[in-house]
Design a protein around this motif. Structure first.
Motif, PDB file in Angstrom:
ATOM      1  N   ASP A  43       0.835  -1.196   0.000  1.00 27.31           N
ATOM      2  CA  ASP A  43       0.000   0.000   0.000  1.00 27.31           C
ATOM      3  C   ASP A  43       0.876   1.254   0.000  1.00 27.31           C
ATOM      4  O   ASP A  43       0.589   2.226  -0.701  1.00 27.31           O
ATOM      5  N   MET A  44       1.945   1.221   0.766  1.00 23.75           N
ATOM      6  CA  MET A  44       2.872   2.368   0.787  1.00 23.75           C
ATOM      7  C   MET A  44       3.578   2.516  -0.550  1.00 23.75           C
ATOM      8  O   MET A  44       3.837   3.639  -1.004  1.00 23.75           O
ATOM      9  N   ALA A  71      -6.292   7.114 -10.963  1.00 28.35           N
ATOM     10  CA  ALA A  71      -6.674   5.733 -11.287  1.00 28.35           C
ATOM     11  C   ALA A  71      -5.840   4.734 -10.490  1.00 28.35           C
ATOM     12  O   ALA A  71      -6.373   3.735  -9.973  1.00 28.35           O
ATOM     13  N   LEU A  72      -4.556   5.008 -10.364  1.00 28.93           N
ATOM     14  CA  LEU A  72      -3.694   4.122  -9.584  1.00 28.93           C
ATOM     15  C   LEU A  72      -4.093   4.125  -8.115  1.00 28.93           C
ATOM     16  O   LEU A  72      -4.055   3.080  -7.455  1.00 28.93           O
ATOM     17  N   GLY A  73      -4.499   5.276  -7.604  1.00 30.60           N
ATOM     18  CA  GLY A  73      -4.968   5.344  -6.220  1.00 30.60           C
ATOM     19  C   GLY A  73      -6.209   4.501  -6.001  1.00 30.60           C
ATOM     20  O   GLY A  73      -6.334   3.826  -4.971  1.00 30.60           O
ATOM     21  N   LEU A  74      -7.133   4.523  -6.952  1.00 36.31           N
ATOM     22  CA  LEU A  74      -8.340   3.695  -6.824  1.00 36.31           C
ATOM     23  C   LEU A  74      -8.003   2.210  -6.871  1.00 36.31           C
ATOM     24  O   LEU A  74      -8.524   1.413  -6.078  1.00 36.31           O
ATOM     25  N   VAL A  75      -7.151   1.823  -7.790  1.00 34.48           N
ATOM     26  CA  VAL A  75      -6.751   0.413  -7.889  1.00 34.48           C
ATOM     27  C   VAL A  75      -5.989  -0.017  -6.632  1.00 34.48           C
ATOM     28  O   VAL A  75      -6.190  -1.124  -6.112  1.00 34.48           O
ATOM     29  N   GLY A  76      -5.130   0.856  -6.128  1.00 38.42           N
ATOM     30  CA  GLY A  76      -4.391   0.546  -4.906  1.00 38.42           C
ATOM     31  C   GLY A  76      -5.310   0.362  -3.717  1.00 38.42           C
ATOM     32  O   GLY A  76      -5.119  -0.541  -2.891  1.00 38.42           O
ATOM     33  N   LEU A  78      -8.486  -0.599  -3.794  1.00 39.61           N
ATOM     34  CA  LEU A  78      -9.214  -1.865  -3.959  1.00 39.61           C
ATOM     35  C   LEU A  78      -8.331  -3.070  -3.654  1.00 39.61           C
ATOM     36  O   LEU A  78      -8.790  -4.049  -3.055  1.00 39.61           O
ATOM     37  N   SER A  79      -7.078  -3.012  -4.059  1.00 37.44           N
ATOM     38  CA  SER A  79      -6.186  -4.138  -3.774  1.00 37.44           C
ATOM     39  C   SER A  79      -5.912  -4.248  -2.283  1.00 37.44           C
ATOM     40  O   SER A  79      -5.825  -5.355  -1.741  1.00 37.44           O
ATOM     41  N   THR A  80      -5.796  -3.137  -1.583  1.00 34.19           N
ATOM     42  CA  THR A  80      -5.589  -3.177  -0.137  1.00 34.19           C
ATOM     43  C   THR A  80      -6.797  -3.775   0.574  1.00 34.19           C
ATOM     44  O   THR A  80      -6.646  -4.587   1.489  1.00 34.19           O
ATOM     45  N   VAL A  81      -7.984  -3.411   0.139  1.00 27.20           N
ATOM     46  CA  VAL A  81      -9.196  -3.983   0.730  1.00 27.20           C
ATOM     47  C   VAL A  81      -9.257  -5.487   0.465  1.00 27.20           C
ATOM     48  O   VAL A  81      -9.605  -6.272   1.354  1.00 27.20           O
ATOM     49  N   ALA A  82      -8.900  -5.902  -0.737  1.00 25.87           N
ATOM     50  CA  ALA A  82      -8.918  -7.337  -1.064  1.00 25.87           C
ATOM     51  C   ALA A  82      -7.910  -8.104  -0.213  1.00 25.87           C
ATOM     52  O   ALA A  82      -8.217  -9.187   0.305  1.00 25.87           O
TER      53      ALA A  82
END
Length: 107
Positions: A43-44, A71-76, A78-82
């Motif tokens: 995430d960092m 866009a990268l912030g949104l994908v990041g 979502l990946s952190t939540v997953a």
């Protein structure tokens, strides 16, 4: 010092600080003692890359890079939540198996 000179100096300093942050983050991802440490490191890493993109957008004046950063912030996110869901499910499965093991050992 004029405005463009100051902007160039500020972006140079920020890229240097971001490079140091990138190295520390990669160290945490590789050496991290647990899975949550590695997830926080990833995430960092996303945040550092967003910082790189923003600094390059300011330096070049090409503001389309900021759309990429968003866009990268949104994908990041979502990946952190997953990853967080995966860690919680794994913890619940481990807790259930420990309870089963304790019940079997009490018999």
């Amino acid at each position: 010092m004029s405005g463009p000179e100051f902007l160039h100096l500020a972006t140079t300093v920020s890229l240097g600080v971001l490079t140091a942050a990138l190295l520390v983050t990669i160290y945490r991802i590789v050496v991290g003692p647990s899975l949550p440490d590695r997830v926080l490191g990833l995430d960092m890493l996303i945040a550092v890359v967003i910082g790189y993109i923003a600094a390059i957008a300011l330096r070049t004046g090409f503001m389309l890079y900021l759309d990429i950063a968003i866009a990268l912030g949104l994908v990041g996110f979502l990946s952190t939540v997953a990853f967080a869901r995966f860690i919680v499910q794994r913890w619940q499965i481990d807790a259930a198996s420990r309870e089963d093991h304790l019940e079997e050992s009490r018999k």
